[in-house]
Design an enzyme around this catalytic site. Structure first.
Site: not given
Length: 321
Positions: A163, A189
């Site tokens: 990501s 994350y």
């Protein structure tokens, strides 16, 4: 990057467009998280091209519904297997049930984003526990099947979903699981998505000569259930949606978001090539301030970081080459 790998596809290409013209009859594919978000469109495009696709999912009911939907248009067989990446015992069971039967493509698509501080069944911080350690154990458990899926002139492929969030930080090897430092959901994350990219680097280094390649993929911004843990106010503040709930036009549709995963799985340009970070159906360029929504930072492709992560992953899961 004079030798950068690109393709005829791009930002707005769809998974079906990328898969068009490929005959995947007899090819076996596993898509983790295949019953939600871009996992559905990834599985659909590959099954419509003739592949036999297994949806590796936590929610059996959602998996069955997705299977029925895909089968309406797909000549390839679709099956459902139970996989909870937050419980390594189910990961090991899934890999054991698959056994050594040939596997051509493994797409590690499932993920969790920005959840509150929680821990997996094995007491690993949830984001890196499910996103990385679960997929690490799964892929190592399927390594023999992937090697059996390789053919002369054609490698089996592993696709690891990373990501843009990798830019939030690298892996904190001193305290990966937030035992002694304050938890930050976005920092967590970021380290998980960096780990997904580093895993592709480490896996490719070990398995390319055995007929299996691995690349990381950044699918882009897509409005999916991945954002389930985010309050509306936070998404508005980020500019992802407006006050009426309309999605930022910079975002992709789920069909577009699945395109780079499918390209990574099928592209002839990537035959034998791995250890890369891909986006918009091309090899990503280094990140610059001039193009803030694209590109990759060096820590996500660092070979030393990949080796360090691999050693921690072996120790954590017990899975070794």
């Amino acid at each position: 990057m004079t030798d950068r790998i690109t393709s005829a596809f791009g930002l707005r290409s769809t998974a079906r467009e990328v898969a068009a013209g490929h005959d995947l009859s007899g090819r076996a594919v596993i898509v983790t998280g295949g019953a939600s978000g871009i996992g559905v469109e990834t599985a659909r495009a590959l099954a419509e091209a003739g592949a036999d696709v297994t949806l590796a999912v936590r929610n059996a009911e959602a998996g069955a519904a997705t299977k029925a939907e895909i089968e309406k248009t797909a000549p390839g067989r679709v099956s459902v297997g139970h996989l909870d990446l937050a419980d390594l015992s189910t990961v090991a069971a899934f890999a054991s049930a698959w056994g050594d039967k040939p596997l051509d493509i493994l797409i590690n698509n499932a993920g969790v984003m920005a959840c509150p501080l929680t821990y997996t069944a094995q007491d690993l911080e949830m984001q890196i526990g499910a996103n990385h350690f679960g997929h690490y154990l799964l892929t190592l458990g399927l390594a023999r099947a992937l090697m059996n899926g390789a053919e002369e002139g054609r490698a089996a492929r592993v696709v690891s979903l990373s990501s843009i969030g990798h830019r939030r930080g690298g892996v904190n090897f001193d305290d990966i699981h937030y035992r002694n430092r304050p938890y930050d959901k976005w920092e967590s994350y970021g380290q998980a998505k960096t780990a997904n990219s580093l895993f592709a680097v480490g896996f490719h280094a070990r398995f390319a000569d055995l007929g299996v390649t691995a690349n990381a993929v950044m699918p882009g911004g897509i409005r999916t259930p991945l954002q389930r843990h985010l309050p509306v106010e936070e998404m508005i503040a980020f500019g992802w949606i407006d006050a009426e709930g309309n999605v930022n036009p910079r975002f992709k549709s789920t069909e577009q978001g699945a395109s780079t995963s499918v390209w990574a799985a099928l592209a002839p340009e990537l035959e034998g090539v791995g250890g890369l970070y891909l986006e918009n159906c091309a090899q990503a360029e280094p990140w610059t301030e001039a193009s803030p929504f694209d590109g990759v930072l060096p820590h996500a492709l660092d070979p030393e970081g990949a080796e360090r992560l691999w050693a921690v992953s072996e120790e954590t899961t017990g899975a070794r080459v």
